[in-house]
Design a protein around this motif. Structure first.
Motif, PDB file in Angstrom:
ATOM      1  N   GLU A  40      -0.352   1.543  -7.443  1.00 33.74           N
ATOM      2  CA  GLU A  40      -1.743   1.836  -7.107  1.00 33.74           C
ATOM      3  C   GLU A  40      -1.873   2.443  -5.717  1.00 33.74           C
ATOM      4  O   GLU A  40      -2.759   3.263  -5.468  1.00 33.74           O
ATOM      5  CB  GLU A  40      -2.617   0.589  -7.244  1.00 33.74           C
ATOM      6  CG  GLU A  40      -2.226  -0.592  -6.402  1.00 33.74           C
ATOM      7  CD  GLU A  40      -3.142  -1.789  -6.661  1.00 33.74           C
ATOM      8  OE1 GLU A  40      -4.339  -1.581  -6.917  1.00 33.74           O
ATOM      9  OE2 GLU A  40      -2.650  -2.928  -6.605  1.00 33.74           O
ATOM     10  N   ARG A  45     -10.487  -0.600   2.891  1.00 37.06           N
ATOM     11  CA  ARG A  45      -9.098  -0.864   3.222  1.00 37.06           C
ATOM     12  C   ARG A  45      -9.047  -1.388   4.643  1.00 37.06           C
ATOM     13  O   ARG A  45      -9.581  -0.764   5.560  1.00 37.06           O
ATOM     14  CB  ARG A  45      -8.255   0.418   3.121  1.00 37.06           C
ATOM     15  CG  ARG A  45      -7.907   0.770   1.689  1.00 37.06           C
ATOM     16  CD  ARG A  45      -6.823  -0.149   1.173  1.00 37.06           C
ATOM     17  NE  ARG A  45      -6.672   0.018  -0.259  1.00 37.06           N
ATOM     18  CZ  ARG A  45      -5.864  -0.705  -1.000  1.00 37.06           C
ATOM     19  NH1 ARG A  45      -5.143  -1.654  -0.473  1.00 37.06           N
ATOM     20  NH2 ARG A  45      -5.772  -0.489  -2.286  1.00 37.06           N
ATOM     21  N   ASP A  82       0.822  -1.212   0.000  1.00 36.48           N
ATOM     22  CA  ASP A  82       0.000   0.000   0.000  1.00 36.48           C
ATOM     23  C   ASP A  82       0.857   1.264   0.000  1.00 36.48           C
ATOM     24  O   ASP A  82       0.517   2.262  -0.635  1.00 36.48           O
ATOM     25  CB  ASP A  82      -0.916   0.019   1.224  1.00 36.48           C
ATOM     26  CG  ASP A  82      -2.130  -0.883   1.070  1.00 36.48           C
ATOM     27  OD1 ASP A  82      -2.331  -1.429  -0.029  1.00 36.48           O
ATOM     28  OD2 ASP A  82      -2.868  -1.044   2.056  1.00 36.48           O
ATOM     29  N   ARG A 100      -0.487   6.143  -6.052  1.00 35.54           N
ATOM     30  CA  ARG A 100      -1.452   6.883  -6.882  1.00 35.54           C
ATOM     31  C   ARG A 100      -2.697   7.251  -6.083  1.00 35.54           C
ATOM     32  O   ARG A 100      -3.260   8.336  -6.241  1.00 35.54           O
ATOM     33  CB  ARG A 100      -1.838   6.032  -8.092  1.00 35.54           C
ATOM     34  CG  ARG A 100      -2.891   6.649  -9.005  1.00 35.54           C
ATOM     35  CD  ARG A 100      -3.127   5.755 -10.213  1.00 35.54           C
ATOM     36  NE  ARG A 100      -4.159   6.291 -11.085  1.00 35.54           N
ATOM     37  CZ  ARG A 100      -5.444   5.966 -11.005  1.00 35.54           C
ATOM     38  NH1 ARG A 100      -5.848   5.109 -10.092  1.00 35.54           N
ATOM     39  NH2 ARG A 100      -6.323   6.491 -11.839  1.00 35.54           N
ATOM     40  N   SER A 101      -3.124   6.359  -5.203  1.00 35.99           N
ATOM     41  CA  SER A 101      -4.305   6.608  -4.378  1.00 35.99           C
ATOM     42  C   SER A 101      -3.968   7.298  -3.060  1.00 35.99           C
ATOM     43  O   SER A 101      -4.844   7.490  -2.226  1.00 35.99           O
ATOM     44  CB  SER A 101      -5.026   5.281  -4.088  1.00 35.99           C
ATOM     45  OG  SER A 101      -5.461   4.672  -5.277  1.00 35.99           O
ATOM     46  N   LYS A 102      -2.693   7.634  -2.863  1.00 34.65           N
ATOM     47  CA  LYS A 102      -2.226   8.335  -1.662  1.00 34.65           C
ATOM     48  C   LYS A 102      -2.573   7.582  -0.379  1.00 34.65           C
ATOM     49  O   LYS A 102      -2.955   8.175   0.631  1.00 34.65           O
ATOM     50  CB  LYS A 102      -2.803   9.758  -1.609  1.00 34.65           C
ATOM     51  CG  LYS A 102      -2.422  10.621  -2.799  1.00 34.65           C
ATOM     52  CD  LYS A 102      -2.980  12.031  -2.667  1.00 34.65           C
ATOM     53  CE  LYS A 102      -2.624  12.877  -3.881  1.00 34.65           C
ATOM     54  NZ  LYS A 102      -3.170  14.247  -3.788  1.00 34.65           N
ATOM     55  N   LEU A 103      -2.419   6.268  -0.420  1.00 30.82           N
ATOM     56  CA  LEU A 103      -2.725   5.478   0.766  1.00 30.82           C
ATOM     57  C   LEU A 103      -1.756   5.756   1.907  1.00 30.82           C
ATOM     58  O   LEU A 103      -2.073   5.487   3.069  1.00 30.82           O
ATOM     59  CB  LEU A 103      -2.709   3.981   0.412  1.00 30.82           C
ATOM     60  CG  LEU A 103      -3.762   3.521  -0.600  1.00 30.82           C
ATOM     61  CD1 LEU A 103      -3.695   2.010  -0.782  1.00 30.82           C
ATOM     62  CD2 LEU A 103      -5.163   3.926  -0.159  1.00 30.82           C
ATOM     63  N   VAL A 146     -14.599   1.957  -1.329  1.00 28.96           N
ATOM     64  CA  VAL A 146     -13.347   1.224  -1.342  1.00 28.96           C
ATOM     65  C   VAL A 146     -13.023   0.856   0.089  1.00 28.96           C
ATOM     66  O   VAL A 146     -12.975   1.717   0.958  1.00 28.96           O
ATOM     67  CB  VAL A 146     -12.211   2.081  -1.936  1.00 28.96           C
ATOM     68  CG1 VAL A 146     -10.890   1.347  -1.811  1.00 28.96           C
ATOM     69  CG2 VAL A 146     -12.511   2.391  -3.395  1.00 28.96           C
ATOM     70  N   LEU A 165      -8.326  10.688  -1.556  1.00 33.13           N
ATOM     71  CA  LEU A 165      -7.835   9.585  -2.360  1.00 33.13           C
ATOM     72  C   LEU A 165      -8.252   9.783  -3.810  1.00 33.13           C
ATOM     73  O   LEU A 165      -9.300  10.331  -4.106  1.00 33.13           O
ATOM     74  CB  LEU A 165      -8.406   8.260  -1.837  1.00 33.13           C
ATOM     75  CG  LEU A 165      -8.064   7.916  -0.391  1.00 33.13           C
ATOM     76  CD1 LEU A 165      -8.633   6.551  -0.050  1.00 33.13           C
ATOM     77  CD2 LEU A 165      -6.570   7.935  -0.176  1.00 33.13           C
ATOM     78  N   VAL A 166      -7.416   9.300  -4.716  1.00 33.92           N
ATOM     79  CA  VAL A 166      -7.727   9.388  -6.134  1.00 33.92           C
ATOM     80  C   VAL A 166      -8.616   8.219  -6.515  1.00 33.92           C
ATOM     81  O   VAL A 166      -8.293   7.065  -6.248  1.00 33.92           O
ATOM     82  CB  VAL A 166      -6.432   9.345  -6.974  1.00 33.92           C
ATOM     83  CG1 VAL A 166      -6.768   9.368  -8.455  1.00 33.92           C
ATOM     84  CG2 VAL A 166      -5.539  10.518  -6.610  1.00 33.92           C
ATOM     85  N   SER A 167      -9.758   8.501  -7.126  1.00 35.22           N
ATOM     86  CA  SER A 167     -10.668   7.439  -7.522  1.00 35.22           C
ATOM     87  C   SER A 167     -10.027   6.557  -8.574  1.00 35.22           C
ATOM     88  O   SER A 167      -9.399   7.039  -9.516  1.00 35.22           O
ATOM     89  CB  SER A 167     -11.962   8.039  -8.074  1.00 35.22           C
ATOM     90  OG  SER A 167     -12.780   7.023  -8.612  1.00 35.22           O
ATOM     91  N   LEU A 168     -10.167   5.243  -8.413  1.00 33.38           N
ATOM     92  CA  LEU A 168      -9.667   4.312  -9.408  1.00 33.38           C
ATOM     93  C   LEU A 168     -10.627   4.184 -10.579  1.00 33.38           C
ATOM     94  O   LEU A 168     -10.326   3.536 -11.571  1.00 33.38           O
ATOM     95  CB  LEU A 168      -9.447   2.932  -8.770  1.00 33.38           C
ATOM     96  CG  LEU A 168      -8.454   2.903  -7.605  1.00 33.38           C
ATOM     97  CD1 LEU A 168      -8.314   1.481  -7.083  1.00 33.38           C
ATOM     98  CD2 LEU A 168      -7.106   3.437  -8.037  1.00 33.38           C
TER      99      LEU A 168
END
Length: 246
Positions: free
Chosen positions: A174, A230, A169, A177-180, A228, A199-202
């Motif tokens: 990914e 997590r 993560d 990109r999603s700034k997890l 989403v 978060l950036v939408s996938l």
């Protein structure tokens, strides 16, 4: 299998290869070619076209500059395999203060990565020798000096294996990109996600300016709300996003 499961199996094979060829990995170039390149591409899912190697900046050459969607999102400062990143001998994964005593031996590398991030407006960086990984936010907008923030620290391969989902993560294409990393680091620092850290939408945005949930408009698919999930240390965190039925 899911991407993360495949990545874990590949990671174990790379670890076996490194252990079998440890004597042949003697400098930074060998570390990058035989360890880092493989982990970034084969395990963490970064594409070659998203990786710039040693682009020049006013402070020097960035070892790895990683991008997503044409935007720079991640800086990696690479060191040779025998470069020590930890002042503490605690073997397991931990969150340490970026400017604290546990990471004091890595101060030069951390500051170098932070300079590259600051010059290029990139929020996130990692320092690694291939075996150990330190991830931290180098550019912050919450009033906290980056040295006072926390870093996610994996001192060895065993710590990565034990916390592989978290490692994935924090450093995968990914995940970055999603700034997890904001989720993990904010949790440890006692903060919450802010509007600037969404978060950036996938799911690609809908091309129409008319965005009405639950209605079927002409030539438009039915929109639905998705979430989403997590799982972080047993706690389920859900982030609502709008998506499109396929």
């Amino acid at each position: 299998m899911k991407k993360i499961d495949v990545a874990y199996e590949i990671f174990l094979k790379i670890v076996d290869f490194i252990k079998s060829n440890e004597d042949n990995i003697v400098n930074e170039s060998e570390t990058r070619f035989k360890v880092l390149d493989r982990i970034l591409i084969e395990v963490l899912g970064w594409k070659q076209e998203d990786i710039s190697v040693e682009p020049k900046t006013s402070s020097g050459y960035i070892d790895y500059l990683l991008s997503s969607g044409g935007r720079h999102v991640f800086v990696i400062e690479a060191k040779r395999k025998d470069y020590d990143l930890f002042s503490t001998k605690i073997p397991g994964f931990c969150y340490y203060k970026v400017g604290g005593p546990a990471l004091s031996v890595a101060k030069e590398g951390i500051e170098q990565a932070a300079r590259y991030c600051f010059e290029n407006a990139i929020p996130y960086a990692a320092l690694t020798n291939g075996l150990s990984w330190i991830g931290f936010r180098a550019v912050r907008t919450d009033g906290i000096v980056y040295r006072d923030g926390l870093a996610a620290a994996f001192p060895n391969f065993d710590s990565i294996k034990d916390r592989f989902a978290e490692f994935y993560d924090l450093f995968s294409y990914e995940g970055v990109r999603s700034k997890l990393y904001n989720i993990y680091l904010n949790r440890e620092e006692g903060g919450v996600l802010t509007g600037s850290e969404e978060l950036v939408s996938l799911v690609p945005p809908h091309p129409s300016p008319h965005f009405v949930v639950g209605m079927k408009l002409p030539n438009m698919p039915l929109l639905r709300s998705i979430s989403v999930n997590r799982r972080i240390r047993g706690n389920s965190r859900c982030f609502g996003m709008f998506g499109i039925n396929s």
